[in-house]
Design a protein around this motif. Structure first.
Motif, short mmCIF file in Angstrom:
data_model
loop_
_atom_site.label_atom_id
_atom_site.label_comp_id
_atom_site.label_asym_id
_atom_site.label_seq_id
_atom_site.Cartn_x
_atom_site.Cartn_y
_atom_site.Cartn_z
N UNK A 46 -2.68 3.72 -1.88
CA UNK A 46 -1.33 3.00 -1.51
C UNK A 46 -1.89 1.60 -2.05
N UNK A 47 -2.95 1.14 -1.54
CA UNK A 47 -3.75 -0.34 -1.64
C UNK A 47 -3.75 -0.60 -2.92
N UNK A 48 -4.09 0.41 -3.99
CA UNK A 48 -4.18 0.19 -5.38
C UNK A 48 -3.51 0.86 -6.29
N UNK A 49 -2.05 1.16 -5.85
CA UNK A 49 -0.94 1.94 -6.47
C UNK A 49 -0.64 0.77 -7.77
N UNK A 50 -0.41 -0.25 -7.07
CA UNK A 50 0.04 -1.17 -8.39
C UNK A 50 -0.78 -1.72 -9.38
N UNK A 51 -2.10 -1.43 -9.15
CA UNK A 51 -3.36 -1.91 -10.05
C UNK A 51 -3.03 -2.02 -11.38
N UNK A 52 -2.48 -1.00 -11.87
CA UNK A 52 -1.98 -0.79 -13.50
C UNK A 52 -0.97 -1.48 -14.03
N UNK A 53 -0.02 -1.93 -13.01
CA UNK A 53 1.32 -2.56 -13.31
C UNK A 53 1.45 -3.69 -13.04
N UNK B 82 8.68 -5.00 5.10
CA UNK B 82 7.26 -5.51 4.90
C UNK B 82 6.98 -5.17 3.57
N UNK B 83 7.12 -3.91 3.06
CA UNK B 83 6.81 -3.45 1.73
C UNK B 83 7.82 -4.17 0.75
N UNK B 84 9.13 -4.44 0.96
CA UNK B 84 9.67 -5.23 0.15
C UNK B 84 9.41 -6.71 0.03
N UNK C 243 5.92 4.87 1.82
CA UNK C 243 6.32 4.02 2.68
C UNK C 243 6.97 4.52 4.00
N UNK C 244 6.70 4.43 4.97
CA UNK C 244 7.39 4.90 6.31
C UNK C 244 8.89 4.52 6.07
N UNK C 245 9.59 5.57 6.46
CA UNK C 245 11.04 5.23 6.44
C UNK C 245 11.64 4.77 7.82
N UNK C 246 11.12 3.36 8.09
CA UNK C 246 11.60 2.80 8.91
C UNK C 246 12.04 1.34 8.66
N UNK C 247 13.04 0.51 9.19
CA UNK C 247 13.32 -0.64 8.59
C UNK C 247 12.27 -1.64 8.57
N UNK D 170 6.89 4.71 -4.60
CA UNK D 170 6.29 3.77 -3.53
C UNK D 170 7.07 3.76 -2.12
N UNK D 171 8.25 3.47 -2.59
CA UNK D 171 9.25 3.06 -1.52
C UNK D 171 9.67 4.52 -0.62
N UNK D 172 9.84 5.49 -1.33
CA UNK D 172 10.39 6.65 -0.69
C UNK D 172 9.34 7.56 -0.44
#
Length: 490
Positions: free
Chosen positions: A218-225, A259-261, A250-254, A245-247
């Protein structure tokens, strides 16, 4: 050939800036000429991707009897484009700053027959695809041979050939990325790659630590984009990665979603268009969320970005609509005390909402003539009977006459519920309780705090089982607290 859907615009009255299309100077033009063997006397569309299945047309051109076609006009926003031919077949072109070039291809196979002149980006884009296609064909040929010779020696030989091909593909990709650094093609390839997760440390039980692996991924998920490169808005990759990434990650709580948003908004803030799209995505996904209790994400985004003017809207009336929606939802969030309904019973006696005593109260807002309400009522009746020891039902008719309301109660045999009706007709149920369709169900605790809103009747059994498990877990940890603590909403 995969199906794609044309879209002209997205909802919520978001301005054209979300499409990240900077108005070009009058002198800036594009011209793309091509020849498509096997195609004649038809029409092609030049469009750019917008999400994994949508596209936005930018130009339409006629194909002459010789298969020649020319697209031209004001300079295009950069990104990954499609040339759509009849029957929704298509091939792709990368549009960067160089927007005057030509191509030749063949309908038998757009990729392997493609030749591009005057544009390095697309020359390299297709060189990569053609080389990989050649290796893929060789792999298919080996698989075909394996079916004819299934002895152990042959199998080992074929497996070795497949391994060699895989190594060739890996080496070619690696060298291609190095030799063509700076091209958007390379960015696309990097963005499509998964993070390489190293071997994890061992957990206390001696096994590989799967949680460490997940966190690393997860920490490196966006490394390539590159989230500051707006060209990704016009590709299928960005939306697909964002959705996952979102669905899925990420834990589906507000709290987690907000936080991820904010994390993604922060990473993209150097490019306004990317940032605005991410804000829009979270806002639109969680205004009417599929996961109970996550509409706080919408409230957060709306208040922080829409109502402050950071997110541009088409006009002030659009902002007023967002403000109205915020004002409706804010008092109805999980943990809030449901506003007391001003209703009376069948004898026109006011119902004292605050003094309804029950561990749980299910508020059922319905229309006596609504088809879905009539389907849901027998299910709610069954649920109420199974949970009568700790749950009461407050059923409120939000529409139709008192006569229709009384008839409904008698018809379904639900006289033992608490029934309410606003004989003064002063309650705006849409604004006060977010009733834009019926039925609407709220689940309240003993203090009338909202545990869940817009709960489908069909899910009440599962939800109450969840509440029971939650209470049991709390009792194990703290028996004294379990007797007094209200269960948390889901």
């Amino acid at each position: 050939m995969k199906k794609i859907v044309c879209t002209v615009f997205l909802a919520l009255a978001v301005t054209a800036s979300l499409l990240a299309q900077t108005t070009p100077k009058p002198a800036e033009r594009f011209r793309i000429s091509g020849q498509i063997k096997g195609l004649k006397d038809s029409t092609c569309v030049l469009a750019h991707w917008y999400g994994p299945t949508q596209y936005i047309p930018k130009d339409t051109a006629k194909v002459d009897p010789q298969g020649r076609v020319v697209f031209e006009g004001d300079k295009l926003p950069q990104g990954l484009y499609l040339v759509l031919t009849p029957k929704q077949r298509y091939f792709e072109l990368i549009i960067t700053n160089e927007q005057s070039f030509s191509f030749e291809t063949d309908t038998t196979n757009f990729i392997t027959s493609m030749k591009v002149s005057g544009n390095k980006e697309n020359e390299r884009f297709y060189a990569y695809q053609q080389h990989m296609s050649k290796l893929a064909e060789e792999a298919q040929a080996i698989d075909a041979q394996k079916k004819l010779r299934d002895d152990a020696v042959s199998a080992a030989m074929f497996n070795k050939k497949k391994e060699d091909l895989a190594k060739q593909a890996q080496d070619y990709r690696s060298n291609f990325l190095k030799e063509n650094a700076g091209l958007f093609t390379v960015k696309l390839l990097s963005a499509s790659a998964e993070p390489e997760v190293p071997n994890p440390p061992k957990a206390a039980n001696g096994r590989p630590d799967s949680l460490w692996q997940f966190n690393y991924y997860k920490q490196h998920y966006w490394d390539g984009l590159d989230l500051t490169d707006e060209r990704f808005l016009r590709t299928p990759l960005f939306q697909r990665k964002l959705e996952r990434y979102v669905k899925e990650l990420t834990v589906q709580t507000s709290d987690s979603l907000i936080k991820e948003g904010e994390y993604l908004i922060g990473k993209s803030k150097a490019n306004k268009d990317m940032m605005l799209y991410i804000i829009y995505y979270f806002t639109s996904q969680y205004e009417q969320p599929k996961i109970l209790g996550t509409d706080e994400v919408f409230l957060h985004m709306a208040e922080k970005y829409y109502l402050t003017g950071i997110m541009p809207l088409s006009d002030e009336s659009a902002r007023d609509k967002v403000r109205e929606r915020v004002n409706i939802l804010k008092p109805l969030m999980n943990g809030k005390i449901l506003p007391a309904p001003a209703v009376s019973d069948t004898l026109k006696r006011p119902i004292d909402f605050a003094n309804i005593k029950s561990d749980y109260l299910v508020v059922f807002l319905y229309d006596p003539e609504c088809g879905h309400c009539r389907e849901s009522t027998p299910k709610l009746k069954k649920f109420a009977e199974a949970n009568r020891k700790n749950t009461k039902i407050l059923a409120i008719a939000v529409d139709k006459s008192p006569e229709a309301w009384r008839k409904y109660i008698k018809e379904f045999g639900i006289q033992n519920w608490i029934h309410g009706y606003d004989f003064t007709f002063r309650t705006n149920y849409r604004q006060k309780y977010d009733v834009y369709s019926t039925p609407v169900v709220y689940v309240l605790d003993k203090d009338k705090k909202i545990l869940a809103r817009r709960m489908p009747v069909e899910q009440l059994d599962d939800y109450f089982q969840f509440l029971a498990r939650q209470k049991q877990e709390l009792a194990k940890k703290d028996p004294a607290a379990a007797k007094t603590a209200a269960p948390k909403g889901k």
